[in-house]
Design a protein around this motif. Structure first.
Motif, PDB file in Angstrom:
ATOM      1  N   SER A 145       0.972  -1.182   0.133  1.00 38.63           N
ATOM      2  CA  SER A 145       0.059   0.011  -0.011  1.00 38.63           C
ATOM      3  C   SER A 145       0.863   1.205   0.167  1.00 38.63           C
ATOM      4  CB  SER A 145      -0.908   0.140   1.104  1.00 38.63           C
ATOM      5  OG  SER A 145      -0.201   0.123   2.577  1.00 38.63           O
ATOM      6  N   LEU A 192      -0.344   4.749   0.966  1.00 40.53           N
ATOM      7  CA  LEU A 192      -1.657   5.746   1.242  1.00 40.53           C
ATOM      8  C   LEU A 192      -1.051   7.241   1.654  1.00 40.53           C
ATOM      9  CD1 LEU A 192      -3.179   3.004   3.879  1.00 40.53           C
ATOM     10  CD2 LEU A 192      -3.483   3.396   1.441  1.00 40.53           C
ATOM     11  N   ILE A 217      -7.748   9.858   3.717  1.00 40.55           N
ATOM     12  CA  ILE A 217      -7.265   9.333   2.638  1.00 40.55           C
ATOM     13  C   ILE A 217      -7.424  10.125   1.378  1.00 40.55           C
ATOM     14  CG2 ILE A 217      -6.928   7.504   1.083  1.00 40.55           C
ATOM     15  CD1 ILE A 217      -5.852   6.398   3.695  1.00 40.55           C
ATOM     16  N   THR A 257      -7.578   9.234  -2.155  1.00 38.41           N
ATOM     17  CA  THR A 257      -7.909   8.180  -3.022  1.00 38.41           C
ATOM     18  C   THR A 257      -7.162   8.190  -4.242  1.00 38.41           C
ATOM     19  OG1 THR A 257     -10.021   9.040  -3.576  1.00 38.41           O
ATOM     20  CG2 THR A 257      -9.944   7.352  -1.728  1.00 38.41           C
ATOM     21  N   ASN A 258      -7.081   9.294  -4.954  1.00 37.58           N
ATOM     22  CA  ASN A 258      -6.614   9.850  -6.138  1.00 37.58           C
ATOM     23  C   ASN A 258      -5.030   9.551  -6.257  1.00 37.58           C
ATOM     24  OD1 ASN A 258      -8.971  10.457  -7.133  1.00 37.58           O
ATOM     25  ND2 ASN A 258      -8.869  12.609  -7.175  1.00 37.58           N
ATOM     26  N   SER A 261      -3.565   7.225  -3.711  1.00 39.34           N
ATOM     27  CA  SER A 261      -3.129   6.243  -2.995  1.00 39.34           C
ATOM     28  C   SER A 261      -3.201   5.122  -3.643  1.00 39.34           C
ATOM     29  CB  SER A 261      -3.971   6.351  -1.802  1.00 39.34           C
ATOM     30  OG  SER A 261      -4.019   7.519  -0.940  1.00 39.34           O
ATOM     31  N   ARG A 262      -2.487   3.975  -3.350  1.00 32.40           N
ATOM     32  CA  ARG A 262      -2.603   2.965  -4.325  1.00 32.40           C
ATOM     33  C   ARG A 262      -2.526   1.545  -2.999  1.00 32.40           C
ATOM     34  NH1 ARG A 262       1.118   5.684  -6.838  1.00 32.40           N
ATOM     35  NH2 ARG A 262       2.898   4.774  -5.670  1.00 32.40           N
ATOM     36  N   LEU A 310     -10.724  -0.467  -4.629  1.00 34.93           N
ATOM     37  CA  LEU A 310     -11.271   0.986  -4.162  1.00 34.93           C
ATOM     38  C   LEU A 310     -12.340   0.938  -3.012  1.00 34.93           C
ATOM     39  CD1 LEU A 310     -11.997   3.935  -5.117  1.00 34.93           C
ATOM     40  CD2 LEU A 310     -13.688   3.215  -6.534  1.00 34.93           C
ATOM     41  N   MET A 342     -10.129   0.733   0.041  1.00 40.37           N
ATOM     42  CA  MET A 342      -9.543   2.202   0.365  1.00 40.37           C
ATOM     43  C   MET A 342     -10.455   3.079   1.004  1.00 40.37           C
ATOM     44  SD  MET A 342      -7.012   4.427  -2.171  1.00 40.37           S
ATOM     45  CE  MET A 342      -6.451   3.028  -2.766  1.00 40.37           C
ATOM     46  N   GLU A 343     -11.797   2.884   0.563  1.00 41.58           N
ATOM     47  CA  GLU A 343     -13.066   3.804   0.998  1.00 41.58           C
ATOM     48  C   GLU A 343     -13.429   3.269   2.311  1.00 41.58           C
ATOM     49  OE1 GLU A 343     -15.931   3.558  -1.877  1.00 41.58           O
ATOM     50  OE2 GLU A 343     -14.952   4.954  -3.201  1.00 41.58           O
TER      51      GLU A 343
END
Length: 276
Positions: A79, A81, A89, A91-92, A94-95, A108, A111-112
């Protein structure tokens, strides 16, 4: 005579919130949910996040897929983050990499569902954005039908995109941020490729006009040396030439570090030719 024009591309993280060590912080690391009283906040972060991932991997649908697709009895989740100044987070940028062939939707969703953290605080107690890269190992306990975190897992190999301390290329300032060290390395390797690649290959190989790509991979080992160079191209001599050139990369001034320990860092280098 045909002419070959070199273009250079490098897969790197284009966004980083890494902070310089020389800066002063009242809270130098994010605090994961439940880690407020922990003496070692970073270790607690790793434990809690690995347990969070284990819980998600143990859901009925994901667990079945992981068990079916895994080639070994251990799997890895990595990850990267990015937390904003409030600890949420981003999200755009982060992986999360799951041990599944097709997991975009699941990634996704996970992550959410990640909890917010208490952010890094500067010396004025203002929240500071931070990126945290991690790699976790999991045991597939087939007897008990369960995915179990491997506590204290220490990866030997860490992707370039999430490495905490980027390898320091010879001549790059060690005090630069991770983002700038990546750019410096990219610039130095670009110079080597452009200076040393034999452009006359286009004529000798009778390449058709257009774009030709060579995909190169190599690793930077724990001593900072470039090893395991491989190349893939439409013509074997292009691959051979790419390998010859990459061998000219000097030993790094410092290898990559993850959680304070030297690790192996894989590197991907696409080189594109415009043949006129």
């Amino acid at each position: 005579m045909k002419k070959i024009v070199l273009s250079f591309f490098l897969f790197i993280s284009i966004f980083s919130f890494s902070q310089e060590n020389k800066l002063k912080f009242n809270r130098p690391f994010v605090i994961f949910e439940g880690c407020d009283e922990a003496e070692d906040k970073e270790r607690c972060y790793d434990i809690m996040l690995s347990e969070f991932f284990a819980k998600k991997l143990n859901t009925t649908e994901l667990k079945e897929r992981v068990f079916n697709e895994a080639k070994k009895d251990t799997v890895i989740v990595s990850s990267y983050l990015v937390y904003n100044e409030l600890g949420s987070i981003v999200t755009n940028f982060s992986r999360i990499s799951l041990p599944l062939k097709d997991s975009k939707k699941e990634t996704l969703d996970i992550m959410e569902q990640l909890p917010s953290v208490k952010p890094v605080l500067d010396k004025y107690n203002n929240g500071v954005s931070e990126a945290v890269g991690s790699i976790y190992g999991f045991l597939l306990d087939r007897n008990n039908d369960k995915v179990v975190p491997i506590l204290g897992y220490e990866p030997e190999v860490v992707p370039f995109a999430i490495i905490e301390k980027v390898p320091i290329y010879k001549g790059c300032d060690k005090n630069l941020s991770n983002e700038d060290l990546r750019k410096c390395m990219g610039s130095k390797i670009s110079e080597i490729v452009i200076k040393n690649f034999k452009s006359k290959l286009a004529g000798r190989l009778r390449l058709s006009p257009g774009y030709v790509k060579i995909f190169v991979t190599f690793k930077i080992n724990k001593d900072g040396k470039v090893i395991d160079i491989k190349a893939r191209a439409t013509h074997p001599k292009l691959a051979d030439e790419a390998i010859r050139v990459i061998k000219k990369i000097p030993k790094m001034d410092a290898p990559g570090y993850q959680r304070g320990k030297a690790v192996i860092v894989p590197y991907t280098l696409p080189i594109m030719f415009a043949v006129d």
